[in-house]
Design a protein around this motif. Structure first.
Motif, PDB file in Angstrom:
ATOM      1  N   PRO A   1      -5.012  -1.124  -8.582  1.00  0.00           N
ATOM      2  CA  PRO A   1      -4.448  -1.144  -7.226  1.00  0.00           C
ATOM      3  C   PRO A   1      -5.325  -0.522  -6.154  1.00  0.00           C
ATOM      4  O   PRO A   1      -5.122  -0.793  -4.972  1.00  0.00           O
ATOM      5  CB  PRO A   1      -3.153  -0.338  -7.392  1.00  0.00           C
ATOM      6  N   ASP A   2      -6.261   0.332  -6.524  1.00  0.00           N
ATOM      7  CA  ASP A   2      -7.080   1.024  -5.527  1.00  0.00           C
ATOM      8  C   ASP A   2      -8.513   1.101  -6.025  1.00  0.00           C
ATOM      9  O   ASP A   2      -8.768   1.644  -7.107  1.00  0.00           O
ATOM     10  CB  ASP A   2      -6.577   2.473  -5.351  1.00  0.00           C
ATOM     11  N   THR A   3      -9.456   0.628  -5.219  1.00  0.00           N
ATOM     12  CA  THR A   3     -10.862   0.794  -5.576  1.00  0.00           C
ATOM     13  C   THR A   3     -11.732   0.614  -4.338  1.00  0.00           C
ATOM     14  O   THR A   3     -11.269   0.183  -3.290  1.00  0.00           O
ATOM     15  CB  THR A   3     -11.293  -0.180  -6.685  1.00  0.00           C
TER      16      THR A   3
ATOM     17  N   GLY B   1       1.022   7.170  -2.705  1.00  0.00           N
ATOM     18  CA  GLY B   1       1.814   6.060  -3.219  1.00  0.00           C
ATOM     19  C   GLY B   1       1.818   5.968  -4.732  1.00  0.00           C
ATOM     20  O   GLY B   1       2.547   5.153  -5.303  1.00  0.00           O
ATOM     21  N   HIS B   2       1.022   6.774  -5.398  1.00  0.00           N
ATOM     22  CA  HIS B   2       0.786   6.561  -6.819  1.00  0.00           C
ATOM     23  C   HIS B   2       1.369   7.642  -7.716  1.00  0.00           C
ATOM     24  O   HIS B   2       1.425   7.469  -8.926  1.00  0.00           O
ATOM     25  CB  HIS B   2      -0.717   6.406  -7.059  1.00  0.00           C
ATOM     26  N   TYR B   3       1.764   8.780  -7.119  1.00  0.00           N
ATOM     27  CA  TYR B   3       2.314   9.835  -7.984  1.00  0.00           C
ATOM     28  C   TYR B   3       3.480  10.598  -7.366  1.00  0.00           C
ATOM     29  O   TYR B   3       4.158  11.353  -8.061  1.00  0.00           O
ATOM     30  CB  TYR B   3       1.206  10.812  -8.417  1.00  0.00           C
TER      31      TYR B   3
ATOM     32  N   ILE C   1      -2.363  -7.092  -4.938  1.00  0.00           N
ATOM     33  CA  ILE C   1      -1.292  -6.101  -4.899  1.00  0.00           C
ATOM     34  C   ILE C   1      -1.766  -4.968  -4.003  1.00  0.00           C
ATOM     35  O   ILE C   1      -2.938  -4.916  -3.637  1.00  0.00           O
ATOM     36  CB  ILE C   1      -0.978  -5.637  -6.349  1.00  0.00           C
ATOM     37  N   HIS C   2      -0.848  -4.046  -3.595  1.00  0.00           N
ATOM     38  CA  HIS C   2      -1.254  -2.893  -2.787  1.00  0.00           C
ATOM     39  C   HIS C   2      -1.705  -3.346  -1.392  1.00  0.00           C
ATOM     40  O   HIS C   2      -2.686  -2.892  -0.833  1.00  0.00           O
ATOM     41  CB  HIS C   2      -2.383  -2.131  -3.518  1.00  0.00           C
ATOM     42  N   LEU C   3      -0.915  -4.266  -0.760  1.00  0.00           N
ATOM     43  CA  LEU C   3      -1.277  -4.779   0.561  1.00  0.00           C
ATOM     44  C   LEU C   3      -0.822  -3.812   1.661  1.00  0.00           C
ATOM     45  O   LEU C   3       0.329  -3.351   1.668  1.00  0.00           O
ATOM     46  CB  LEU C   3      -0.628  -6.150   0.796  1.00  0.00           C
TER      47      LEU C   3
ATOM     48  N   GLN D   1       0.860  -1.193   0.000  1.00  0.00           N
ATOM     49  CA  GLN D   1       0.000   0.000   0.000  1.00  0.00           C
ATOM     50  C   GLN D   1       0.896   1.244   0.000  1.00  0.00           C
ATOM     51  O   GLN D   1       2.108   1.153   0.220  1.00  0.00           O
ATOM     52  CB  GLN D   1      -0.914  -0.082   1.247  1.00  0.00           C
ATOM     53  N   ASP D   2       0.303   2.384  -0.200  1.00  0.00           N
ATOM     54  CA  ASP D   2       1.016   3.638  -0.461  1.00  0.00           C
ATOM     55  C   ASP D   2       2.223   3.908   0.448  1.00  0.00           C
ATOM     56  O   ASP D   2       3.223   4.465   0.003  1.00  0.00           O
ATOM     57  CB  ASP D   2       0.058   4.832  -0.329  1.00  0.00           C
ATOM     58  N   ALA D   3       2.143   3.548   1.718  1.00  0.00           N
ATOM     59  CA  ALA D   3       3.210   3.914   2.659  1.00  0.00           C
ATOM     60  C   ALA D   3       4.256   2.818   2.826  1.00  0.00           C
ATOM     61  O   ALA D   3       5.179   2.961   3.624  1.00  0.00           O
ATOM     62  CB  ALA D   3       2.619   4.290   4.013  1.00  0.00           C
TER      63      ALA D   3
END
Ligand SMILES: [Zn+2]
Ligand SMILES: [Zn+2]
Length: 325
Positions: A222-224, A128-130, A290-292, A43-45
């Motif tokens: 990855p995100d929804t 986490g995405h940009y 993914i994105h755990l 995940q993002d962090a």
């Protein structure tokens, strides 16, 4: 390196027979064709997570094999004189993730590569995405015109807000606006299509990317929002998809003590397994998470949750894993 890169299912790059001309792409569908490589699954962090001193992150600090980079995949398209590489999301781990493409990108030796990828596709404006775009800027490599594909709202966010606006004005990045459900043709017969997905859209809208190659199609989502907040369009989105790389932020509803996981807004892995189980069992779809989040017990490769995921025919994606297209 925070982690050991394990290359699995790496396609054998066959001699490029039949190719002529320095710019010609390897013929579609042959070994050595385009593939997608996983560059991060957290995940993002990331894992270890910022300021987490729980067992999950302490384990990742003491064992680099338990650490994970932020969710990201790359598309690699072989050419006679090298490879085109495209990132899907620009994460805070961009520096390490570019090194994970070194075997195929063949960067110039002895100096900085100021055009380190052929392009970047962004899903949305969460950290986490940009945030990795910053590493293309003046304080870092001062990149030269890296094409960045984003929805009109995401592109406007970058154009209109510092420090991102400086990447545009200094031409470190070159913004290309995506139209929903209109394919972007790439070399090697690959087509990339953005599809809007429901998510917390504070600064941008959010998309998933369908990456269609000569033989296979991968959907990167990855995100929804949880599945019960989707309209039936989700099933339509899976049509023709061979591999779904999907939001696996949380395993189940009870993994964050004192916090309601349902209020954070992601599909639970247990719900995804139930919903997509039939398609996975009959072999029409492969699904990898993914994105755990750092709290997700399925991150433990020896834990019962990972065994349950695998037992159901699903898997957790792995950094360095390649999927031929
Ligand atoms: Zn995210
Ligand atoms: Zn997000």
């Amino acid at each position: 390196m925070r982690m050991t890169i394990r290359l699995m299912l790496l396609p054998i790059l066959a001699p490029l027979l039949g190719c002529a001309g320095g710019d010609r792409v390897v013929p579609a569908g042959v070994p050595g064709g385009p593939f997608v490589r996983v560059l991060g699954i957290a995940q993002d962090a990331g894992v270890p997570h910022t300021a987490c001193y729980g067992a999950c992150c302490e384990a990742a600090r003491s064992d680099p094999g338990r650490a994970h980079l932020v969710s990201c995949v790359a598309l690699v398209v072989p050419r006679q004189d090298g490879h085109d590489t495209y990132l899907f999301d620009a994460t805070p781990d961009l520096t390490e993730q570019l090194v994970m493409l070194r075997d195929v990108r063949r960067p110039p030796s002895g100096r900085t590569d100021r055009r380190p990828v052929s392009g970047i596709f962004l899903t949305h404006a969460h950290l986490g995405h940009y945030l990795g775009l910053a590493w293309l800027g003046f304080e870092s490599i001062h990149a030269r015109g890296v094409p960045v594909h984003a929805t009109p709202r995401m592109a406007a966010f970058l154009r209109d807000n510092g420090p991102w606006s400086q990447l545009v004005s200094l031409q470190n990045i070159d913004l290309h606006e995506l139209s929903d459900e209109v394919a972007v043709p790439l070399p090697g017969g690959v087509r990339v299509t953005a599809h809007r997905v429901p998510h917390r859209d504070e600064f941008s809208d959010t998309v998933a990317f369908r990456v269609a190659g000569p033989s296979r199609t991968i959907l990167f989502m990855p995100d929804t929002e949880p599945w019960d907040r989707w309209s039936p369009r989700f099933d339509a989105l899976l049509e023709g998809v061979d591999l779904l790389l999907v939001d696996g932020t949380f395993y189940s509803g009870d993994e964050l003590p004192g916090r309601r996981v349902s209020s954070i807004g992601h599909p639970l892995m247990v719900d995804t397994i139930e919903r997509l189980g039939p398609a996975v069992r009959d072999g029409t779809l492969r699904v990898e998470f993914i994105h755990l989040n750092h709290s997700n017990p399925a991150l433990d490769p020896a834990g019962p949750q990972r065994a349950a995921v695998r037992g159901a025919g699903f898997d957790v994606a792995a950094e360095g894993r390649d999927y031929p297209l």
